[in-house]
Structure formats: C-alpha cells, structure tokens
Design a protein around this motif. Structure first.
Motif, PDB file in Angstrom:
ATOM      1  N   THR A  45     -43.012  18.689  42.846  1.00  0.00           N
ATOM      2  CA  THR A  45     -44.343  19.511  42.829  1.00  0.00           C
ATOM      3  C   THR A  45     -44.167  20.274  44.232  1.00  0.00           C
ATOM      4  OG1 THR A  45     -45.541  18.322  41.665  1.00  0.00           O
ATOM      5  CG2 THR A  45     -46.582  19.789  42.996  1.00  0.00           C
ATOM      6  N   ARG A  46     -43.878  19.600  45.142  1.00  0.00           N
ATOM      7  CA  ARG A  46     -43.714  20.011  46.571  1.00  0.00           C
ATOM      8  C   ARG A  46     -42.668  20.989  46.802  1.00  0.00           C
ATOM      9  NH1 ARG A  46     -45.320  14.785  47.861  1.00  0.00           N
ATOM     10  NH2 ARG A  46     -43.186  14.120  48.125  1.00  0.00           N
ATOM     11  N   THR A  47     -41.307  20.679  46.558  1.00  0.00           N
ATOM     12  CA  THR A  47     -40.415  21.610  46.623  1.00  0.00           C
ATOM     13  C   THR A  47     -40.126  22.711  45.725  1.00  0.00           C
ATOM     14  OG1 THR A  47     -39.002  20.167  45.176  1.00  0.00           O
ATOM     15  CG2 THR A  47     -38.682  19.659  47.301  1.00  0.00           C
ATOM     16  N   LEU A  48     -40.793  22.726  44.488  1.00  0.00           N
ATOM     17  CA  LEU A  48     -40.990  23.965  43.696  1.00  0.00           C
ATOM     18  C   LEU A  48     -41.722  24.630  44.300  1.00  0.00           C
ATOM     19  CD1 LEU A  48     -39.655  25.255  41.177  1.00  0.00           C
ATOM     20  CD2 LEU A  48     -41.372  23.785  39.749  1.00  0.00           C
ATOM     21  N   ALA A  49     -42.927  24.096  44.747  1.00  0.00           N
ATOM     22  CA  ALA A  49     -44.116  24.984  45.402  1.00  0.00           C
ATOM     23  C   ALA A  49     -43.430  26.026  46.488  1.00  0.00           C
ATOM     24  CB  ALA A  49     -45.030  24.223  45.836  1.00  0.00           C
ATOM     25  N   ASN A  72     -48.689  22.773  41.477  1.00  0.00           N
ATOM     26  CA  ASN A  72     -49.798  21.646  42.045  1.00  0.00           C
ATOM     27  C   ASN A  72     -49.673  20.538  41.233  1.00  0.00           C
ATOM     28  OD1 ASN A  72     -51.327  22.858  44.517  1.00  0.00           O
ATOM     29  ND2 ASN A  72     -51.672  24.341  42.938  1.00  0.00           N
ATOM     30  N   GLN A  73     -49.991  19.395  41.489  1.00  0.00           N
ATOM     31  CA  GLN A  73     -49.965  18.122  40.756  1.00  0.00           C
ATOM     32  C   GLN A  73     -51.400  17.569  40.968  1.00  0.00           C
ATOM     33  OE1 GLN A  73     -46.663  15.755  40.648  1.00  0.00           O
ATOM     34  NE2 GLN A  73     -47.898  13.693  40.861  1.00  0.00           N
ATOM     35  N   ILE A  74     -51.798  16.952  39.644  1.00  0.00           N
ATOM     36  CA  ILE A  74     -52.848  15.878  39.565  1.00  0.00           C
ATOM     37  C   ILE A  74     -52.640  14.532  39.328  1.00  0.00           C
ATOM     38  CG2 ILE A  74     -55.308  15.441  38.276  1.00  0.00           C
ATOM     39  CD1 ILE A  74     -55.194  18.292  37.734  1.00  0.00           C
ATOM     40  N   GLY A  85     -48.579  23.448  46.235  1.00  0.00           N
ATOM     41  CA  GLY A  85     -47.857  22.251  46.844  1.00  0.00           C
ATOM     42  C   GLY A  85     -48.660  20.950  46.978  1.00  0.00           C
ATOM     43  N   THR A  86     -50.038  21.008  46.496  1.00  0.00           N
ATOM     44  CA  THR A  86     -50.624  19.781  46.739  1.00  0.00           C
ATOM     45  C   THR A  86     -50.896  18.791  45.635  1.00  0.00           C
ATOM     46  OG1 THR A  86     -53.068  19.421  47.515  1.00  0.00           O
ATOM     47  CG2 THR A  86     -53.055  20.825  45.856  1.00  0.00           C
TER      48      THR A  86
END
Length: 269
Positions: free
Chosen positions: A163-167, A178-180, A232-233
């Motif tokens: 999630t972070r790297t793709l953001a 983002n991710q939940i 990215g959160t």
C-alpha cells in the motif's frame, strides 16, 4: 448522498461479508460495481440484489482472471475508478510451527497479497486514466499485532507495505492507495462460533465486534473525493483494539479494587 455517481468499481471477494457490504454501500451511493469472486454463483446472487451491480467469476490467484475482471469492468462501466482488494485466504495454524506446510503458506500469500498485486497491476492504467482513481486494500489488525494465523498475518503485513510503496508510485499518476485494517468482524467466517464472538467482544474498548457495514463505511470514505488528500495510509477500524490494552486495564482495575477493600477483622475466639 451519492458520492459515486458515474463511478465504475471493482471489488474482489465481494460475494459475501465485507466485500458484499461494500458493494451495497457503493451502489447505494450511485456506483456501478463489479462483484468479483471465485464463487461465481454467490457473486451472481449478490449482484442480483443490487441496482447497478454485475458479477464476474475471478480467482485472483490467476493473472489472466484478474486481468479479465478489470477488462470486463472497464468494458461494462466505461471506466474503472475504484479497486477494492478484499479477497483473502486464511487457514488455521498448525499446532506446532514446524508443522506448518508450504502449501498453506503459499496459498494464503498468493490469494491475500499477490492477488491484490495482480489486480492493482491490471487496474492501475485505467485508474490513472479516470482522473479520480483510488485503490482501497482490506488489511487486518493481524498485520500489526499477534492474533495467530502466521501466513495470513504475514500476507496482510505485506499488503500494508505494498500500500505504501504503490501509493508513492501512483501519486504522480493521480491515483490514491490506502488500506483499512479491520478488527474482528461478524461475517460468515464466524458461522457456528457465535460464542467465540461474544467472548471476543469483551476485549474491544467499544464493547462489540465489528459489522461488515463498519468497514464498508470506511471504504466509502477512502474511495471518495472526501479523502482526496489521503494516500499511503492505513486506517484502523477496530473498535479501539490495537490502541487500548483492555486486559491490562482490567487487571489494573482489579488490583486497585482489592487494595481499596478493607482487610477483614481478626478472628476472635
């Protein structure tokens, strides 16, 4: 409120549970949703109850099927604006770690982590073209703390990293990622274990386990223009589970209660 009027949305693992609730929420807000699931019959049944929804048989472990689902959504809806990576696999742990099998490990990671990678890879050009593209990955509190399920937990932790790297990669193309991380959610995965859910609810600061609609509401926020400056959160939707050590607090209260209780009077003969 119809924040998703004119949006095309693809949700994996959408035949039931969190995916189904998310499909209901987004169609209620105007989206056209592709209910994608490896269980084609259940996907069709779910889609049949939703205005603006269609179904598609998709096994995210297969690159061709992930790409076919994306292509079908674009063809049917004219664009793909939101991808929700919800499909997962979670097998029970072996009693001893040394008895864990390569097959279980591989399947959990292939479905939960690599499946999300396959879908995001296929969807990204279309999300970028839409001008309002968003990916919402469904993770788990297992990515942050130990709740068992080695392979599933590792996959969800990997999904948070993706999630972070793709953001970071997708931001320049106008796509948010983002991710939940849900806590325990009352879905069919808990069927026949209602007593366990009741017991688990006592460790949640808010006093209950989650419902699929709790997660769907968070997805709707992160996928919408209301979250236009968020990428990215990882958003915890867990009833306070990972923020509050309920067992520690309860033990501390018990100690204080005992300390404040007057000592019994000595016995007299």
């Amino acid at each position: 409120m119809r924040r998703f009027e004119g949006y095309g949305v693809l949700i994996t693992g959408a035949a039931r549970g969190i995916g189904e609730a998310t499909a209901r929420r987004l169609t209620a807000e105007g989206a056209r949703v592709l209910v994608a699931d490896v269980d084609a019959e259940s996907a069709a049944k779910t889609a049949g109850t939703l205005e603006g929804a269609e179904s598609f048989r998709c096994d995210v472990r297969e690159r061709a099927e992930a790409e076919a689902a994306v292509a079908y959504a674009v063809e049917r809806f004219g664009s793909l604006d939101v991808l929700v990576n919800n499909a997962y696999a979670c097998d029970p742990d072996a009693s001893l770690f040394e008895d864990e099998s390569d097959e279980v490990w591989a399947e959990n990671l292939d479905t939960t982590l690599t499946g999300a990678f396959r879908c995001a890879r296929a969807a990204l050009p279309h999300l970028a073209a839409s001008g309002r593209g968003a990916i919402v990955n469904i993770g788990s509190v297992n990515a942050e703390q130990s709740f068992g399920n080695h392979a599933y937990s590792a996959a969800k932790a990997g999904l948070a990293s993706l999630t972070r790297t793709l953001a970071g990669h997708a931001a320049a193309r106008g796509v948010r990622v983002n991710q939940i991380n849900p806590g325990t959610v009352r879905t069919s995965a808990w069927s026949g274990r209602e007593a366990s859910l009741d017991a688990v609810s006592r460790v949640y600061p808010l006093g209950r386990v989650g419902e699929p609609e709790d997660i769907a509401s968070a997805v709707a926020f992160l996928a919408s223009a209301d979250a236009a400056w968020i990428t990215g959160t990882t958003l915890r939707v867990d009833g306070g589970l990972t923020a509050v050590n309920t067992a520690f607090s309860q033990a501390e209260r018990e100690v204080r209660a005992q300390a404040s209780t007057p000592a019994p009077a000595p016995a007299r003969e």
